[in-house]
Structure formats: structure tokens, C-alpha cells
Design an enzyme around this catalytic site. Sequence first.
Site, mmCIF file in Angstrom:
data_model
loop_
_atom_site.group_PDB
_atom_site.id
_atom_site.type_symbol
_atom_site.label_atom_id
_atom_site.label_comp_id
_atom_site.label_asym_id
_atom_site.label_seq_id
_atom_site.Cartn_x
_atom_site.Cartn_y
_atom_site.Cartn_z
ATOM 1 N N ASP A 141 49.651 56.581 66.706
ATOM 2 C CA ASP A 141 48.928 57.606 66.018
ATOM 3 C C ASP A 141 51.073 58.503 65.961
ATOM 4 O O ASP A 141 51.232 58.357 67.409
ATOM 5 C CB ASP A 141 48.067 58.157 66.350
ATOM 6 C CG ASP A 141 47.977 59.801 65.033
ATOM 7 O OD1 ASP A 141 47.222 60.239 64.233
ATOM 8 O OD2 ASP A 141 48.071 60.985 65.254
ATOM 9 N N ASN A 199 56.014 66.453 57.372
ATOM 10 C CA ASN A 199 55.232 66.707 56.387
ATOM 11 C C ASN A 199 55.634 68.219 55.977
ATOM 12 O O ASN A 199 56.359 68.311 55.302
ATOM 13 C CB ASN A 199 54.525 66.294 55.919
ATOM 14 C CG ASN A 199 53.919 64.963 55.589
ATOM 15 O OD1 ASN A 199 55.127 64.052 55.429
ATOM 16 N ND2 ASN A 199 52.831 64.634 56.184
ATOM 17 N N HIS A 225 56.793 65.164 51.889
ATOM 18 C CA HIS A 225 55.564 64.104 51.975
ATOM 19 C C HIS A 225 57.113 62.791 51.979
ATOM 20 O O HIS A 225 56.566 61.630 51.992
ATOM 21 C CB HIS A 225 55.007 64.617 50.471
ATOM 22 C CG HIS A 225 54.125 65.084 51.034
ATOM 23 N ND1 HIS A 225 52.664 65.069 52.351
ATOM 24 C CD2 HIS A 225 53.660 66.365 50.511
ATOM 25 C CE1 HIS A 225 51.724 65.840 52.454
ATOM 26 N NE2 HIS A 225 52.734 66.838 51.777
ATOM 27 N N ASP A 285 57.215 59.905 54.165
ATOM 28 C CA ASP A 285 56.304 58.307 53.671
ATOM 29 C C ASP A 285 57.528 57.309 54.379
ATOM 30 O O ASP A 285 56.872 55.798 54.465
ATOM 31 C CB ASP A 285 56.186 58.298 51.897
ATOM 32 C CG ASP A 285 54.671 58.899 51.756
ATOM 33 O OD1 ASP A 285 53.927 59.203 51.854
ATOM 34 O OD2 ASP A 285 55.136 58.735 50.517
ATOM 35 N N GLU A 323 48.492 58.931 59.279
ATOM 36 C CA GLU A 323 49.345 58.033 60.210
ATOM 37 C C GLU A 323 49.245 57.661 61.243
ATOM 38 O O GLU A 323 49.056 57.367 62.384
ATOM 39 C CB GLU A 323 49.706 59.437 60.817
ATOM 40 C CG GLU A 323 49.662 60.947 61.640
ATOM 41 C CD GLU A 323 48.913 61.580 60.598
ATOM 42 O OE1 GLU A 323 48.734 62.228 61.519
ATOM 43 O OE2 GLU A 323 48.295 61.761 59.473
#
Length: 317
Positions: free
Chosen positions: A178, A186, A191, A195, A221
Site C-alpha cells: 500500500d 492526490n 490525481h 496516477d 493504491e
Amino acid sequence: MKKIAIVDDVLPNALLLKGYAKRLEDVEAVTFTDPVKALDWCAENIPDLVMLDYLMPEMDGTEFLKRFREIEGLRDIPVVVITAAEQKEALYSALQAGANDFLRKPVDDLELIARANNMLQLRERQLELAEANERLLILATTDSLTGLSNRRHFLEKLSEEISRTQRYGRPCAVAMVDADHFKSVNDTYGHEVGDRVLKQLSNLMSGEIRDVDCVGRLGGEEFAILLPETNVEGGKIFCERLLKCIREAEIDLGETILRYTVSIGLTEVCKGEVKTDVILNRADEALYVAKESGRDRVAIHEMRCAELDALAQNVMT
């Protein structure tokens, strides 16, 4: 360019067919008088069409077709059998062995060209269908953002490996990964940058695993790594190496350099286990410990297989 293999033990006949085949558009014809050499060539080069003489002294058309269809990659290749035999048994035998069409000798050149065109179009449609099926398979099994296995496909791979592990008594480790503080990435950078982090993280994990391993994106994630033939000790070594690799990675945002870390929870598949969710839950519990202990580290589930076995025995008694 499409490839046609012409197999006829009489060279003038083979060359005559090759001359007819030259009238076909974008086609290269190769002739063989030895059916064994023809089989070897076809296995290596995968033709788009085979024109096969039925009556040959070393190997008749039926035997050729049987061997031909047993070769990987040749099972769907169109084959036109050319014969002077009048017996219907020869026709039935060749069809049962895998022939797609027939031509009678002496061969009419216009008929040959028409039938060859039909078979080449059939081959083209086969290839288009195979490509479409491959695209559908990728869509069904791959996470669109990262290119990793999606959740469904990873769980299928995990289930298959659990069965293999139980059958042969081999070790298998599972890690949950994680990204740390991903929400703040973010929130701070947007975002699109988030990404980029997920894509780079996916590439880093893919670069560290072996061919037998599997990485999947479970959602957001959160990722999982399947490590066959690996116990938790070996899994910990792998995870420590992965942590270092990720720790040293960076993303250039122009005005700043973004670095990030991950936390990892590690567990192993225990004897008799068959449920993927039980194993993933243990890895997830270990992941929680890694987060609570400061992140950027690997935590092994505190209950090892021996303890879980003992607990199960106590429950049954």
C-alpha cells in the site's frame, strides 16, 4: 506476405502449383517433395495455407494431416488436399484427419486460385478473431491504469497457486503493498500525479519480481504480490529489496522532486488452506501493523502457520 506450403513428391507437379499460386496477391509459395521436411518447415514458419498431394509414397495425405494437426500452431491452418484418387474413402479419411477442402487432378488453375483465395480469407478471419480474443482477454484480466493483473485475475492466479501449493506441499508467500500517504499526494499534486505514482510503483514492482510471481492491483493504491516457492523468510528478503527500490525512486515534477514509500504486509499459505480471502486478510492485518509501526517497512503476520495449525486443532477438540 502470406505463405503457402506446397507438398507433392513429384517436383513438376509442385512447380506447376507454385506457378498457379504466383497469380495470388501478396503470396509466397514454397515447394516440398519430402513431406517430413515440409512438416518441419511448417512447424517453424506457420504457413497460411497448405496444398497437399494425397498420394505420396513415404507418407500419404492422411498421415501427413494427423502429424500436421498435432503440431502447436498448425491445428487451424487451412489445408487443401489435391488428389487423383477416385475412392470416396480417401476423401472421408482426409476430411477426418483435418483437411478443409479438396481439388481433383488434373488441377484447373482457375479453380485452384478460387479455392486458395477462400482458404486464405478463412485464415485471415482466424487471425483477426484471435487478435480480438487476445484484446478481450487483456481487457478482462488487466488493470487499465497500471497494466498489472486486475483484482479478479490476481485472485484467480492466487487460487491456482494455492491449489498447487497444497498438492505438492511447496511454500508460497503473499504480500499486500500500500502506498504511504497517497491521499496527500492526490490532494497536494492532483490525481494526474497520483496516477504517475501508481504507474511508476507498478513498474518498479514488475521489475523486481520473477517470471513465476504475479503482481495485481486490488484497488486504489493497494496491490498484492504472489510469491510461489517462497516462504516468509524469502518473502521478507524480497520485500526489503522492494522497499529500498521504491524508496530510491523519484518523480520529476519540474519545480520539485516527488519521492514516496510503501508499507507491506506479508504472510504465507498454510497447509490445508484453500480460501483466498483468509490469506489476503492475514496479509492485510500485517499491512496494518506496518502502517501503525511507522510505514516504509514490511511486517509479517504475527501468527505463523504452525500456530494457526495448533489453533485449528484446539478448535476441533
